[in-house]
Scaffold this active site. Structure first.
Site, PDB file in Angstrom:
ATOM      1  N   HIS A   1      -0.054  19.635  36.210  1.00  0.00           N
ATOM      2  CA  HIS A   1       1.402  18.769  36.137  1.00  0.00           C
ATOM      3  C   HIS A   1       1.863  19.133  35.011  1.00  0.00           C
ATOM      4  CE1 HIS A   1      -1.073  16.670  39.234  1.00  0.00           C
ATOM      5  NE2 HIS A   1      -0.178  16.189  39.527  1.00  0.00           N
TER       6      HIS A   1
ATOM      7  N   HIS B   1       7.247  18.075  38.566  1.00  0.00           N
ATOM      8  CA  HIS B   1       6.033  17.247  38.310  1.00  0.00           C
ATOM      9  C   HIS B   1       4.639  17.688  38.808  1.00  0.00           C
ATOM     10  CE1 HIS B   1       3.719  13.385  38.671  1.00  0.00           C
ATOM     11  NE2 HIS B   1       3.177  14.168  40.058  1.00  0.00           N
TER      12      HIS B   1
ATOM     13  N   GLU C   1      -8.611 -10.263  39.548  1.00  0.00           N
ATOM     14  CA  GLU C   1      -9.842  -9.231  39.917  1.00  0.00           C
ATOM     15  C   GLU C   1      -9.911  -7.898  39.451  1.00  0.00           C
ATOM     16  OE1 GLU C   1      -8.228 -10.919  42.332  1.00  0.00           O
ATOM     17  OE2 GLU C   1      -9.250 -12.747  42.838  1.00  0.00           O
TER      18      GLU C   1
ATOM     19  N   HIS D   1     -13.337 -14.981  53.524  1.00  0.00           N
ATOM     20  CA  HIS D   1     -13.898 -15.096  52.388  1.00  0.00           C
ATOM     21  C   HIS D   1     -15.367 -14.632  52.543  1.00  0.00           C
ATOM     22  CE1 HIS D   1     -10.350 -17.156  51.078  1.00  0.00           C
ATOM     23  NE2 HIS D   1     -10.788 -17.485  50.043  1.00  0.00           N
TER      24      HIS D   1
END
Lengths: 664, 664
Positions: free
Chosen positions: A33, A264, A413, A475
């Protein structure tokens, strides 16, 4: 550090050296890149030449500024900087070997391969979120050891992609809330993504977004060295973390591809490369850096040596005990007291057996650990009371109380996991963070980086099966233990009682070269172990209950299902069938044992049964594909947990019947 | 729909009926979350009584407004609403059976259990992100079929937790960019999270943050019905998606616990419940709803019947073919043309074998599918050119071009996955989205919901192994195929050539009750199949190359390693060892086959070898734990891919040698 202005022509030479190496290395590797390093060369040059506190000869100087290239695909930027500033192992040959096997210059920056790389990046968003953890560690450590020991900044170069990833929001919200004012993010604001102009997929006002998260934010011309320097100066004075959106041109200098997505992710090609070098006034020879330019860069690399020596002197004025403690902490050495504290804790458990959930056993272990281990840094993603991770003595960290050693990560999280990587990489703390096991799915990209980099992060994952009951299948982890076991270098423990929990914590905290997941129950479990002399969990699996006579069956189980295996063994004994029980706190660790150790534990009983309230995948390594598996085959359900165990047939009766059926 | 003002006392009675049921159900279940429904009852009452376009008797009316409870832990809110409005299956007994096995009222809302639930929520952030997909589908479908068929809103109730999760940022950035003005998010802005006051973990200015993402945002009193109604009115008129931050008191009405985290996740307890009912003026008897209140709610539930009939009439004025096509699309029936198009494509491949990457084969398949399947909706998380998901004819969707059928999701893998769930749940489209396989880690929480809910989403995951080469270990999946196979109801295909790719696409598109992951290579592969009459991938595994004579070994492989197995078979044949090759495009699908089918494919050759450029986990089911595995044991490395295959010993020579070693 001095922030002297460089004449523009001098600056350009320095910046173009980066561009030159980036173009050439990508061209030679035939992949990579080039656009990002070409676009950010001015930013990096200003940062390294005028601000970054570092000494290229000593990349592990504890008080160095941290530099994180969040846009890891632009790895040639940092490799060029390491080479130019004279990092010990970064030779020109390494640059020429970009993206080749065994080189110090892999496709994305890997801190475990290349000295001077602070963290592994490439998966977008991880760098900025990891840097938040570094800046947090700096703030906490400075509060504890003082500015003589710790007083540095964390700089990040981030891309549009980093900022589009959701984890970036979690990270910037934490940084803003904690007022991590020594975190400075330089945003490579180039309006280009792989699919084309950014405008096809995004229209977020990033300045406003960062301001909403409590950041200082401004936009500047990313090709104007003085504007860059002035913005960094302002950022350093801010009481908030700073975003400096630097308007840049991707592939700066490439005659046709600059400013387009074509710059890129692929080599420029011979013509474009030639044109770029002409335009930038760079010699056409590949990998040629003019001696005066290299010399100027090397001086930049050596610039920090004096500062480092000053730091050494100042640090040397601290009390020797404090110095030693700091060095120990930075080196991730565990305190001698830890082993003793855990030994005493295990003995106490033996004397006073506990019938409690393993999340609660874990809390007991934490209470034993905290006084022995000042670097123990617990936290939770807003489930403190459920995860049981907060010691009674622990005080919450906050912007106002940087000495607090418990982190309320919020409902983030992923951000928590990445921040823990940053904390561990920074040094000084042993981070552990908690949520429900099912939500490791949210953490997974950062957990994988823990495993790949080998950070000693502990993931405290409670509510580890259908045993959580009424919250239901969204869950209830079913596949999570298996899917974490599949991850290389991730250690997964699922302890069966309070003593195994203490053993697993001990193993986790002493594992400084890789992450550990502790899978813990919501529901109560009996204490099954009656010995504590040897850490039996260290083998991954061991015989917990011997057969009375020659074993006709072996019952393997982990965590909450060991109790079931023990009950099944008794049912079988009552029917005259001899069976043994093997507790498997860590299947992955067990599979790493030598063949003879494994064979001895697995044994030769003709019927092999594994019991785990999860999917079968992985257990065939112990029981064979013709073994009996008592566990889950699909998602769970919402109900009180004892009903669920019956409903899904994970019972001692079912296990015993399966054995009897095989024996015939 | 009428938005008549209700007298405040009438409103309060309606809202308190929700609070009452929520308190009682949680109390009886001895678990659950009373605070959220009590806090949002006013919002929900205003929404349902004055705005929501729905007919409780017909929850599958295609043009209903969608209502998503993103804060799924507050499930009693929606169960109460379903019961009160008279949803067919939601009896008072179901409410009393909250969180019990087999009830229609599980701990979190599950659309596959309970009619009237639009999507499964609980994992925070998923609801709002899924709703973005629903609103996107509405906009696209309205553009295609007109307002007579499609003209509805998507309403979300979201919590602090939803907005702290990173996925929310991806979702709101997409919604703002696409100007999904019919998406209205009601934010339960109660300043409380589980660990305590929100201020311990968060200080984001949410209004400013949403405005930065192109939303209309305002803050109101969430207990003032007229303020709520006025804000929704304003939102409906906006050209942007709207956030209405409703300041609420969690556990509204509870004398001591209201406004605290104690009201969040546990029963109120007898005293507090009694006090709350007294304060709110609710009869003390559990589950008692006054007849006039129930009657008023039932009228609200029936209110939409007339609107639905009007819709039926208007829809009936559309050309019959258009009506039929719309019904087909909403029902997820596949067009008859699809099978024909794929059959022709496979025939063409047979006539003209391709030596190309499977991502490229996938592009060829997509080119064949697109003209046959107008609901085919491809996209990529900013890797369009690498994922090869855009058909030449496909035009990008944008706010200005809602008829576009290719989605540039931006660098938002998680948001993409959740949006695809919403698109599939809404109906009308068959969404597929792409990124690199390694980044399924970012998508995993939403992929799990695809699997749990059974949405027919296709995940096009390219660059599926070390075969991606130079990008290195951060980009090389090693454990991902195994970890996705571990997920219940997730189908994983790793095809070996262009014909298998076509077969897998066919199976994926016809799987409307669960998600599929296609793992595709970056690198070129030969075409190995020489037959197309039967979709052999449908069995998960099949004998690709017969042994010459009685087989001494079976070589199992998937994807890019099938070529290696075929080469190994030849090497062995040259040494006089007869071996067969079994291609395993889907290990999980194969393991679902009847035992006799599996036994026949596995065969009885004494040596069993599996070859896959990933971890071993899972393969023991075929080869046994004493079988030979040729694959990865750790992370990959950065280098050209052919070197990596050699470096990691995944070669025909290594496989052949392993067989010879076993034969002795």
């Amino acid at each position: 550090m001095p922030t002297d202005t460089l004449p523009r022509s001098e600056h350009d030479k320095l910046a173009n050296a980066i561009r030159s190496l980036a173009m050439d290395a990508v061209e030679k590797a035939k992949s990579g890149h080039p656009g990002m390093p070409m676009g950010t060369a001015d930013i990096a040059t200003v940062l390294f030449s005028r601000f970054l506190k570092f000494d290229a000869s000593t990349p592990d100087w504890p008080d160095r500024d941290r530099f994180v290239l969040s846009a890891g695909h632009g790895s040639m930027l940092v490799y060029a900087l390491l080479y130019l500033t004279g990092a010990p192992e970064m030779t020109l040959d390494e640059i020429k070997n970009f993206r080749q096997l065994g080189s110090k210059t892999p496709g994305h920056p890997e801190n475990f391969i290349t000295k001077g790389i602070e963290t592994t990046t490439g998966p977008l968003g991880q760098g900025i979120a990891t840097a938040v953890g570094m800046a947090l560690a700096e703030k906490m450590l400075a509060a504890e050891f003082g500015k003589k020991a710790v007083d540095h900044h964390t700089y990040v170069i981030a891309s549009d992609g980093d900022l589009m990833e959701g984890i970036s929001q979690e990270a910037i919200a934490m940084a803003g809330h904690w007022k991590l004012n020594k975190l400075i993010v330089l945003f490579d604001d180039n309006d280009i993504s792989i699919d084309g102009p950014l405008s096809i997929a995004d229209s977020v006002d990033q300045l406003k977004r960062f301001q909403a998260a409590g950041w200082r934010a401004e936009r500047i011309n990313g090709h104007d060295p003085e504007a860059i320097a002035a913005a960094i100066e302002r950022a350093k004075k801010s009481s908030k973390p700073s975003l400096i959106a630097c308007k840049t041109v991707i592939g700066y200098g490439a005659p046709k591809k600059a400013g387009t997505s074509k710059a890129h992710g692929e080599p420029l090609g011979a013509d474009e490369l030639k044109g770029a070098k002409e335009k930038l006034g760079i010699a056409p020879e590949p990998f040629a850096i003019a001696p005066d330019v290299l010399d100027a860069w090397r001086k930049i690399g050596a610039r920090g040596a004096a500062t480092r020596k000053t730091w050494e002197s100042l640090f040397g004025t601290l009390p020797p005990k404090k110095q030693a403690e700091f060095r120990r902490r930075i080196a991730h050495e565990r305190p001698a007291k830890l082993a003793k504290a855990l030994a005493a804790h295990k003995k106490a458990l033996l004397a006073n057996p506990q019938h409690i959930a393993t999340r609660k056993s874990s809390e007991l272990a934490i209470e034993a650990i905290v006084p022995a281990m000042p670097e123990f840094l617990a936290g939770s993603a807003d489930l403190t009371g459920s995860n049981n991770t907060k010691a009674k003595s622990a005080v919450a960290f906050s912007a106002k109380n940087p000495k607090g050693r418990y982190i309320h990560y919020g409902i983030r999280e992923h951000g928590m996991a990445a921040a823990m990587n940053g904390i561990a990489l920074h040094g000084g703390f042993a981070p552990n963070g908690a949520t429900f096991l099912v939500f490791t799915d949210y953490c997974r990209p950062a957990m994988r980086l823990s495993a790949l980099m080998g950070t000693g992060v502990v993931y405290v994952m409670t509510h580890d099966s259908i045993g959580l009951g009424e919250d239901g299948p969204t869950h209830q982890p079913v596949e999570h233990v298996a899917s974490l076991r599949a991850m290389p270098n991730m250690r997964v423990f699922r302890p069966c009682d309070a003593i195994e929990v203490a053993e697993c914590w001990e193993l986790a905290l002493n594992r400084i070269d890789g992450p550990t997941t502790l899978a813990l129950t919501r529901q109560n479990l009996p204490q099954l172990r009656t010995d504590v002399k040897v850490n039996r969990s260290a083998a991954g699996a061991y015989e917990l209950v011997k057969a009375e006579g020659k074993a006709q069956a072996t019952l393997f189980a982990s965590g909450s299902e060991v109790e079931i295996a023990v009950a099944a063994q008794k049912l079988l004994a009552a029917k005259g069938v001899a069976a043994r029980v093997v507790s498997v706190p860590s299947l992955d660790l067990f599979l790493e044992q030598p063949a003879d150790v494994r064979a001895a534990v697995i044994g030769s009983a003709p019927v092999k049964v594994a019991i785990e309230a999860g999917v079968r995948q992985g257990w065939d390594a112990l029981i064979g594909h013709d073994g009996v598996f008592v566990g889950m085959t699909g998602f769970g359900a919402s109900a009180p947990y004892k009903e669920l165990y019956k409903h899904f047939g994970i019972t001692a009766e079912a296990a015993a019947e399966a054995v009897l059926g095989r024996i015939g």
